[in-house]
Scaffold this motif. Structure first.
Motif, PDB file in Angstrom:
ATOM      1  N   UNK A 202      15.559   5.692 -28.533  1.00  0.00           N
ATOM      2  CA  UNK A 202      15.420   4.102 -28.428  1.00  0.00           C
ATOM      3  C   UNK A 202      14.154   4.019 -29.460  1.00  0.00           C
ATOM      4  N   UNK A 203      12.992   4.804 -29.305  1.00  0.00           N
ATOM      5  CA  UNK A 203      11.666   4.458 -29.978  1.00  0.00           C
ATOM      6  C   UNK A 203      12.044   4.683 -31.431  1.00  0.00           C
ATOM      7  N   UNK A 204      12.737   5.820 -31.853  1.00  0.00           N
ATOM      8  CA  UNK A 204      12.983   6.057 -33.194  1.00  0.00           C
ATOM      9  C   UNK A 204      13.993   4.913 -33.676  1.00  0.00           C
ATOM     10  N   UNK A 205      14.939   4.595 -32.946  1.00  0.00           N
ATOM     11  CA  UNK A 205      15.792   3.397 -33.397  1.00  0.00           C
ATOM     12  C   UNK A 205      15.123   2.189 -33.558  1.00  0.00           C
TER      13      UNK A 205
ATOM     14  N   UNK B  75      19.893   9.388 -38.363  1.00  0.00           N
ATOM     15  CA  UNK B  75      18.458  10.043 -38.631  1.00  0.00           C
ATOM     16  C   UNK B  75      17.674   9.838 -37.217  1.00  0.00           C
ATOM     17  N   UNK B  76      17.662   8.819 -36.475  1.00  0.00           N
ATOM     18  CA  UNK B  76      17.085   8.733 -35.191  1.00  0.00           C
ATOM     19  C   UNK B  76      17.213   9.753 -34.429  1.00  0.00           C
ATOM     20  N   UNK B  77      18.747   9.820 -34.306  1.00  0.00           N
ATOM     21  CA  UNK B  77      19.295  11.140 -33.408  1.00  0.00           C
ATOM     22  C   UNK B  77      18.654  12.451 -33.937  1.00  0.00           C
ATOM     23  N   UNK B  78      18.903  12.711 -34.980  1.00  0.00           N
ATOM     24  CA  UNK B  78      18.179  14.018 -35.791  1.00  0.00           C
ATOM     25  C   UNK B  78      16.711  14.304 -35.277  1.00  0.00           C
ATOM     26  N   UNK B  79      16.006  13.242 -35.507  1.00  0.00           N
ATOM     27  CA  UNK B  79      14.560  13.148 -35.142  1.00  0.00           C
ATOM     28  C   UNK B  79      14.436  13.568 -33.592  1.00  0.00           C
ATOM     29  N   UNK B  80      14.989  12.743 -32.938  1.00  0.00           N
ATOM     30  CA  UNK B  80      14.917  13.084 -31.384  1.00  0.00           C
ATOM     31  C   UNK B  80      15.354  14.286 -31.018  1.00  0.00           C
ATOM     32  N   UNK B  81      16.533  15.121 -31.591  1.00  0.00           N
ATOM     33  CA  UNK B  81      16.805  16.321 -31.124  1.00  0.00           C
ATOM     34  C   UNK B  81      15.837  17.206 -31.836  1.00  0.00           C
ATOM     35  N   UNK B  82      15.245  17.077 -32.883  1.00  0.00           N
ATOM     36  CA  UNK B  82      14.028  18.019 -33.579  1.00  0.00           C
ATOM     37  C   UNK B  82      12.988  17.797 -32.702  1.00  0.00           C
TER      38      UNK B  82
END
Length: 142
Positions: free
Chosen positions: A85-88, A96-103
């Motif tokens: 949610x914060x990245x979104x 890309x937000x999902x990728x950043x969260x996973x990383x």
């Protein structure tokens, strides 16, 4: 000061009305009550040694492992959702937000593992599973 307390009171009233108007409130309270009762019953068994002797150490270890896994899963899912949610909320694409969260999640896991290894090297600590299993057997036999 009076304005703050009155606005807080009105906010509380609106929240109570919103919660009680939801048809699932009774189910939620019922589930919370059942979970609390199960936790209380499970923890009360420890105070009666003859009940503890009926349960094998392997079963106790498995039960504790399962409950710890459930709690960790809930915590990680909540943290991951907040991270996503914060990245979104920034101007980043949803994928890309999902990728950043996973990383970010796996970077945190790796960092904790590396810190655990470094602390073990500095302190000279060795993980010895056999000694902890022996401690469990001794407790169970007494």
């Amino acid at each position: 000061k009076g304005e703050i307390s009155s606005s807080l009171f009105l906010y509380s009233i609106k929240t109570v009305i919103m919660v009680t108007s939801n048809p699932n409130v009774g189910i939620a309270f019922g589930l919370v009550f059942v979970a609390g009762a199960a936790t209380s019953l499970g923890s009360a068994v420890v105070f009666f040694p003859k009940f503890v002797k009926f349960v094998s150490p392997r079963f106790l270890a498995g039960s504790l492992g399962l409950s710890a896994g459930v709690m960790l899963y809930n915590s990680f899912v909540e943290i991951f959702r907040k991270s996503l949610l914060a990245f979104s909320e920034t101007e980043i694409d949803q994928d890309l937000a999902y990728v950043y969260s996973t990383l970010s999640f796996f970077s945190g896991v790796t960092t904790i593992y590396v810190l655990d290894v470094v602390v073990a090297l500095i302190t000279g600590r060795k993980d010895d599973e056999e000694s902890s299993l022996a401690d469990i057997r001794i407790y169970h036999e007494s």
